[in-house]
Structures are given as C-alpha cells and as structure tokens.
Design a protein around this motif. Structure first.
Motif, short mmCIF file in Angstrom:
data_model
loop_
_atom_site.label_atom_id
_atom_site.label_comp_id
_atom_site.label_asym_id
_atom_site.label_seq_id
_atom_site.Cartn_x
_atom_site.Cartn_y
_atom_site.Cartn_z
N SER A 199 0.87 -1.18 0.00
CA SER A 199 0.00 0.00 0.00
C SER A 199 0.90 1.22 0.00
O SER A 199 1.26 1.75 1.06
N ALA A 200 1.31 1.67 -1.18
CA ALA A 200 2.27 2.77 -1.32
C ALA A 200 1.82 3.70 -2.44
O ALA A 200 1.24 3.25 -3.43
N PHE A 201 2.11 4.98 -2.29
CA PHE A 201 1.67 6.00 -3.24
C PHE A 201 2.83 6.95 -3.51
O PHE A 201 3.30 7.63 -2.61
N GLY A 202 3.30 7.00 -4.76
CA GLY A 202 4.42 7.85 -5.12
C GLY A 202 4.21 9.30 -4.74
O GLY A 202 3.12 9.85 -4.91
N ALA A 203 5.28 9.93 -4.24
CA ALA A 203 5.30 11.35 -3.87
C ALA A 203 4.44 11.68 -2.64
O ALA A 203 4.29 12.84 -2.30
#
Length: 522
Positions: A199-203
């Motif tokens: 569960s990761a979101f760039g920036a």
C-alpha cells in the motif's frame, strides 16, 4: 388493484436493490491469500441484513449475523503456518476461497521507492538491476502479494479492489520490488509462506498516511489549511487567484523580455487538493483504512523524499504515524524503515547544508521509538535517480532487521549508529552502537575514485569553516586527531545529499550519517 400491484412491484424492486447479490469478502480474503500465523484471524465482508454467516478454515469455524447495514465479521482461532487450505464462507449462498496459506504477513508502505516495481515495463521509472533474471527466477509459490490501488479519499473507506497474486514470472513484474525481495529473504530464512500487502503511493507525504484522529490536535493547522484549500477550489476562489497571478506574471515576463532578462517562474494552475497525495489523511483513508484490522507481523516503510522542509516536523510525523498504526492494530509491531539513499552529485567537499541529510537525521532519531529498525542505504544511491535500482539489497537489509526484531535471531541487522562523540585531549573519539568490527568499506561505483584504504566522510567545523577530517578506525571507535589548540564546534559524518563515505561494520552494513556538537570527555 392496479395501484396495489404497482406499489408491490416498486417495494420488491427496492428490496432487491438493498439486498446483496451474495456474500462479499474483503479482497484480503481472495484466492491465494496468506493469513498471519499464531494470532486470531478476523474475516469480514458484506451480506444481506440479518443473514447468518459461517466461516470455516482448516477445520475450525466461527459464525455471526450480518448487521442491519449488511456488515459481518468473524474471528477464527490462531493457527500455525500451513496450507494450502480452502476457506468456506456459508450464508444464504456459499463462497469458497482457494489456495489459502497461513504464514507471515507484512505491510509494505510509503512512497514511490516502495511502489517501485520489479519491471520497468509496469512503471517506466522503476525496474531493478538484473530485471530480466529476477523475473525469470520469480517462481516462488509460497510468496504472494496483494497491491492496494492508488487512491485518495476524505473519509475512511471500507474496501478496495485487489487480489492476491502468487509470485511467478507472469505476476512478479508488477510486484513492489522491495516487498518481493524482502519476502524472498524471509521465506528462505523462516521456511513459511510469506504474504506482502503493498500500500504505497508515489510522492506521498508522511501526513497523508495518518488518521484524522491521530492528526489532531498537534497538526490541526494542516487539516484547517487543507479544508480551506478545498473550499477555495470548489468555490472558484483558487481560480480567481490564479487568473490574477497569471496577469501579473504576463506583465513581469514582458518587462523581463524587453530588458533581456529571464522571465520569472510562471504560476501553476490550481489543482484539486482532494487529488493531492501530499495532503493529510488522504492515503490513510483510501489505502490503510480498507485493510480493517487484518493481522500482520510488521511494517516495512520507505518514504521521506516528499518531507524535506522541516526535519523536526518529520520526526514528529513519523512518531505520530507509528503510534497511529499501532493503536489501530492494537499491537506494538516491528516498524522497519529505509533511510534515504544518496542522491544528486557526489560531494567532493564538506557540505554546510543538505536538506536530504536533515531528513536522514530525523529518520535516525525515529529509532528512539520502541521496536523499530532502520536500513541505511547511503552506499547504494544513484546520483541521477531518486529511485535507486538495487532494491535487492534494500530488501535484504530490511529482512535482517525483521529476523532480529520479529523472530529474535542473533544477526547483525544495522550499520553503525552514533553512540557518543567527545573531545579527549587532542582528538575526537566517536563510539558506535552496532559497530561489530568497524572497517573501511567499498565506495559505490557512482562515487569519485579514492584511496580504498582511507576512511572518508568525516568533516569538522573549526573557526567557522567546514573541512574534511582525517579519521582512523581504532577497534570499535573512530578517532580524529586535532592540531594543537584547534577548537572544533561540530563533527559530521556523511552529511551531504550524496556523501562520499565508507565506514561499515563487519557485516558489511554502512554507518548512518550523523552530526554532533562536541563536548569534553569526562
């Protein structure tokens, strides 16, 4: 009679709309799932109001009744590692979840370096070193991953779209590279199935991953600022401000052109703050809340590039985030994180200022939180890419920390960390935790060529000037001799965006950057 029939038809249609087509399960309980061993296993989903639900796994069951809103939740007793099993969910209908294992589950979160996929064909800015070989060798039936889609929300969400994938050459290209390499190390060392929830979101910023309840009251001003930005965007105030700024810019640009000067920076058009992963709580609501209270062993975290303006605030945010998640899951699970890698041009001279170094310092200070560990990656950065491609080593170092903290193995899991710095007569003496045989390590291929036997990366502030320091290893200490009468105010190690540094311990793990004001030894 006709009106009665019409009314009956409408009521039947309304009831059909309210009723569920069948039992629905959270995606965490889809085919190929991995469930955490040795703890009670909650299973939840949706069904018709009042519907009795029974869930069976490996011969044990639990039953409940769906709430008036259609929600249901059972809790199965803890199980040892094993599988494959079939999970049977019975109500008015039946759902069978196949190929379920019980083993180790870890949550992988953060920003783009955790989102970073094994293959660049999935994300052009990603792709690990030895990508083709890694994908060809990715047949690991006991490694599974489920990825939460990129999404933002103002309110906590109940579910998400996703499904578990078994590691194979067909599925691995889209896996989080760090999550996969971490899982591979754990699967080999623990010899149990390993599941990664990515569960990761760039920036994204750290504040985007914290719940509203934990964000208040300390960071309430950021919530107020966000609410105002949303209101201005929806009302058109933001557009009016932009139009006015654009006119001012056009005038200034024309004047600059006439004078032969470069034009000032053009203002950016207003963006919907509800679609901004820098804003507080948005990632938490859409990408953490839907995980419910699914048990996992611990968290691996790679984030910080988007929080470079205030290292004290970042330290406070990280402490809040860790506490927030532990409160949600009611357990002080291991929280393992990556310290930012070297980036930008290698520093050939001591740097007085470095924004990235400040973030690294806040990350190191986060180790004051219990049951945490940090993987230092100062030696495997890339001066031209904020996304280093050697994710294999990052996964390995995080797995070492997991083996020590989560499983109690006697392994060296951290590079040297500053313990004390003191002036002792005519020299500076630095002591380290996790020294384990200090040594001069190998510089990365992107760093300037230097004498491989000389210790690099130490600098001192003397008479208001930063200069490189001659340092030597003395057992598990580093000693820096001083000139007669030399006054030194501060010592730094690896303090630059991309420092040239080579202090390691005997396990081949690099020392973490630090700075310290100097005091007389007692």
């Amino acid at each position: 009679m006709k009106h009665v029939l019409v009314r009956s038809f409408l009521m039947a249609a309304l009831c059909a709309t309210l009723a569920h087509a069948g039992i629905e399960l959270n995606p965490l309980f889809s085919d190929h799932a991995v469930l955490q061993r040795d703890v009670a296993i909650p299973v939840w989903g949706r069904a018709n109001s009042g519907e009795e639900i029974t869930v069976t796994l490996n011969g044990v069951s639990d039953s409940t009744m769906a709430s008036p809103e259609g929600n249901w939740r059972v809790k199965l007793p803890a199980q040892k590692a094993g599988g494959p099993y079939e999970m049977i969910v019975k109500g008015d209908s039946e759902v069978r979840v196949k190929d379920v294992y019980v083993g180790e589950v870890w949550l992988a979160s953060g920003q783009s370096n955790m989102e970073f996929t094994i293959s660049r064909s999935v994300k052009p800015w990603a792709g690990t070193i030895d990508e083709a070989r890694e994908i060809a060798d990715a047949s690991h039936p006991l490694i599974r991953m489920i990825t939460v889609p990129l999404k933002l929300a103002d309110d906590p969400q109940e579910s998400f779209e996703g499904k578990w994938q078994v590691s194979s050459p067909e599925t691995a290209p889209a896996f989080s590279a760090i999550g996969y390499f971490f899982a591979r190390e754990l699967q080999q060392s623990q010899n149990v199935p390993v599941g990664i929830i990515t569960s990761a979101f760039g920036a994204s910023t750290a504040q985007a991953w914290i719940s509203r309840e934990s964000f208040e009251p300390q960071f309430k001003s950021q919530l107020d600022e966000y609410a105002q930005a949303v209101a201005e965007f929806k009302s058109g105030v933001a557009q009016s401000k932009y139009d006015a700024a654009l006119k001012e810019w056009e005038t200034a640009a024309e004047k600059a052109k006439a004078e032969g000067k470069p034009a000032p920076r053009k203002p950016g058009a207003p963006k919907n703050p509800q679609e901004d992963q820098h804003r507080p709580t948005l990632c938490y609501n859409a990408m953490i809340a839907p995980l419910g209270h699914i048990p996992f062993r611990g968290v691996i975290w790679y984030q910080g590039e988007s929080n470079g303006w205030d290292n004290q605030e970042y330290l406070s945010l990280m402490r809040t985030l860790i506490g927030d998640w532990r409160k949600r899951w009611e357990r002080d699970f291991p929280f393992l994180f990556v310290q930012l890698a070297a980036y930008k041009a290698p520093a050939t001279q001591p740097a007085a200022n470095s924004q990235i170094a400040l973030v690294r310092e806040a990350q190191r200070l986060t180790l004051s939180e219990p049951n945490t560990a940090m993987a230092c990656t100062i030696d495997i950065g890339d001066e031209k890419d904020v996304h280093p491609h050697n994710k294999q080593e990052v996964g390995r170092r995080l797995a070492l920390a997991a083996r020590a903290l989560a499983f109690g193995e006697k392994v060296v899991y951290s590079g040297p960390l500053i313990k004390t710095v003191a002036l002792d007569h005519d020299e500076i003496v630095v002591e380290f935790d996790h020294a384990d045989g200090l040594t001069v390590g190998k510089l990365s291929t992107t760093q300037p060529v230097a004498d491989g036997s000389r210790l690099l990366g130490f600098s001192i502030l003397s008479d208001g000037k930063w200069t490189s320091a001659d340092a030597r290893i003395d057992g598990d200490k580093v000693v820096i001799p001083l000139n007669d009468g030399q006054t030194v105010a501060e010592l730094r190690y690896a303090w630059a965006d991309f420092p040239v540094c080579n202090l390691f311990n005997g396990a081949g793990l690099p020392a973490s950057p630090f700075r310290a004001e100097l005091t007389k030894a007692k």
